[in-house]
Design a protein around this motif. Structure first.
Motif, PDB file in Angstrom:
ATOM      1  N   ASP A 167       0.840  -1.215   0.000  1.00  0.00           N
ATOM      2  CA  ASP A 167       0.000   0.000   0.000  1.00  0.00           C
ATOM      3  C   ASP A 167       0.866   1.253   0.000  1.00  0.00           C
ATOM      4  OD1 ASP A 167      -2.444  -1.311  -0.016  1.00  0.00           O
ATOM      5  OD2 ASP A 167      -2.541  -1.449   2.175  1.00  0.00           O
ATOM      6  N   GLU A 168       1.935   1.220   0.783  1.00  0.00           N
ATOM      7  CA  GLU A 168       2.826   2.381   0.858  1.00  0.00           C
ATOM      8  C   GLU A 168       3.542   2.614  -0.463  1.00  0.00           C
ATOM      9  OE1 GLU A 168       5.294   1.425   4.181  1.00  0.00           O
ATOM     10  OE2 GLU A 168       3.854   2.188   5.677  1.00  0.00           O
ATOM     11  N   GLN A 169       3.885   1.527  -1.120  1.00  0.00           N
ATOM     12  CA  GLN A 169       4.532   1.649  -2.433  1.00  0.00           C
ATOM     13  C   GLN A 169       3.601   2.314  -3.442  1.00  0.00           C
ATOM     14  OE1 GLN A 169       6.044  -2.072  -4.008  1.00  0.00           O
ATOM     15  NE2 GLN A 169       6.123  -1.269  -6.093  1.00  0.00           N
ATOM     16  N   ILE A 170       2.337   1.878  -3.460  1.00  0.00           N
ATOM     17  CA  ILE A 170       1.358   2.464  -4.381  1.00  0.00           C
ATOM     18  C   ILE A 170       1.093   3.921  -4.024  1.00  0.00           C
ATOM     19  CG2 ILE A 170      -1.050   2.355  -5.151  1.00  0.00           C
ATOM     20  CD1 ILE A 170      -0.836  -0.715  -4.836  1.00  0.00           C
ATOM     21  N   ASN A 171       0.968   4.207  -2.733  1.00  0.00           N
ATOM     22  CA  ASN A 171       0.736   5.595  -2.301  1.00  0.00           C
ATOM     23  C   ASN A 171       1.904   6.500  -2.657  1.00  0.00           C
ATOM     24  OD1 ASN A 171      -1.825   5.192  -1.215  1.00  0.00           O
ATOM     25  ND2 ASN A 171      -1.016   4.563   0.777  1.00  0.00           N
ATOM     26  N   GLN A 172       3.095   5.943  -2.644  1.00  0.00           N
ATOM     27  CA  GLN A 172       4.273   6.726  -3.019  1.00  0.00           C
ATOM     28  C   GLN A 172       4.178   7.131  -4.492  1.00  0.00           C
ATOM     29  OE1 GLN A 172       7.977   4.747  -2.216  1.00  0.00           O
ATOM     30  NE2 GLN A 172       9.220   6.511  -2.772  1.00  0.00           N
TER      31      GLN A 172
END
Length: 338
Positions: A117-122
């Motif tokens: 999720d953090e990768q996509i949000n980045q």
């Protein structure tokens, strides 16, 4: 309520229903089409949508959605047909891997899901990558959830690989045997060079002549290091007398021609003028040493174990695929386009 009023209400309701149907019908048709199976693996389907996302992603990455290229024929098939077959084969293997992972209760932890999720949000929140990410999803026909699903599946497969190959280790005798049969790979040289860059073919003759003149100066007894400081066009090394430090084959960042010439020299020996894609070099080897087994033991261990794991996993995949019940739907596959 009068009969006329009832009829009017029913008529209005029918009109509203018709409008709703007209509005949602394309979405229904699209949903049904995207969920058709391109293949069924052990009773689980690979949908047309999932295939399309992976197919478009590969086409975009390797071929830039070049329709003219895809239409070319080789060995009786177009590139498009060959790529589709390869993508479908990859998805079938992945489906088998996911099924094997499920049997072993291999899933992602909450922390691993959070990292995705953090990768996509980045991607979404970074001003430089946001638009590019959005365009990429549009190009491959995927939503954020689709993209996330692909990342989750890839990570589950990675965990499966780690789990089933964890016992493929290297023994001390294997490490020693590998070292003894690959000793030439563990020679380290310290070298210096003088570079005459060629950025335009028209410069080549003049640069080669200059290199030969400087080489003659070295042969006449002038200092290699001082000549490097004066003539070398490698700004990184010239002030150090051309010193490149220690390196092994494949580590210099320079062409094979450069490395072949360097490793053929003895300590203190000067090369003839060597041509590479960078230009012309004069090379001097200032030290050469054989790395010991202890120096490279961890590296060899990693190499052997990586090779053993890959071979073991490859054999497992062949076994799993042979045991699997696979049905392909060529008509659905043909309906996918870019």
């Amino acid at each position: 309520m009068t009969k006329k009023a009832k009829i009017a209400i029913l008529a209005s309701a029918a009109v509203v229903l018709l409008v709703i149907l007209i509005a949602v019908t394309p979405e229904i048709i699209k949903y049904v089409d995207e969920n058709r199976a391109v293949a069924i693996v052990n009773g689980e389907k690979i949908t047309k949508k999932e295939f399309s996302i992976n197919y478009r992603s590969q086409i975009d990455y390797y071929y830039g959605l070049d329709k003219a290229f895809l239409s070319q024929r080789v060995d009786g098939k177009t590139y498009e047909e060959q790529i589709k077959e390869n993508v479908l084969e990859g998805l079938i293997i992945r489906q088998i891997e996911l099924q094997q992972a499920k049997k072993r209760n291999i899933t992602l932890t909450a922390q691993e899901k959070k990292a995705i999720d953090e990768q996509i949000n980045q991607y979404k929140n970074d001003s430089q990558n946001r638009l590019q990410f959005k365009q990429y999803l549009q190009t491959i026909g995927a939503t954020e959830d689709d993209y996330k699903d692909q990342l989750i599946k890839l990570q589950i497969v990675s965990k499966l690989y780690n789990e089933v190959t964890k016992n493929q280790t290297a023994s001390n005798s294997e490490i020693e045997g590998y070292y003894n049969s690959h000793k030439s790979d563990y020679i380290q040289v310290k070298a210096s060079h003088i570079l005459f860059k060629v950025s335009d073919p028209k410069e080549e003759a003049a640069k080669k002549k200059k290199a030969e003149e400087v080489l003659q100066m070295i042969k006449n007894g002038q200092s290699f290091e001082k000549l490097a400081q004066k003539y070398s066009e490698d700004e990184t090394t010239k002030q150090k007398g051309g010193d490149l430090g220690y390196f092994r084959k494949g580590e210099s960042g320079l062409d094979k021609e450069f490395e072949d010439a360097t490793f053929s020299l003895s300590i203190g020996e000067i090369s003839p003028v060597v041509k590479t894609s960078y230009g012309f070099h004069i090379i001097k080897v200032t030290d050469k040493k054989q790395l010991t087994l202890n120096d490279v033991k961890d590296e060899i261990k990693s190499t052997i174990e990586s090779e053993k794991k890959q071979e073991y996993y490859k054999n497992l995949l062949e076994k799993w695929k042979k045991e699997a019940k696979i049905k392909k739907f060529e008509n659905v596959l043909k309906s996918v386009s870019i």
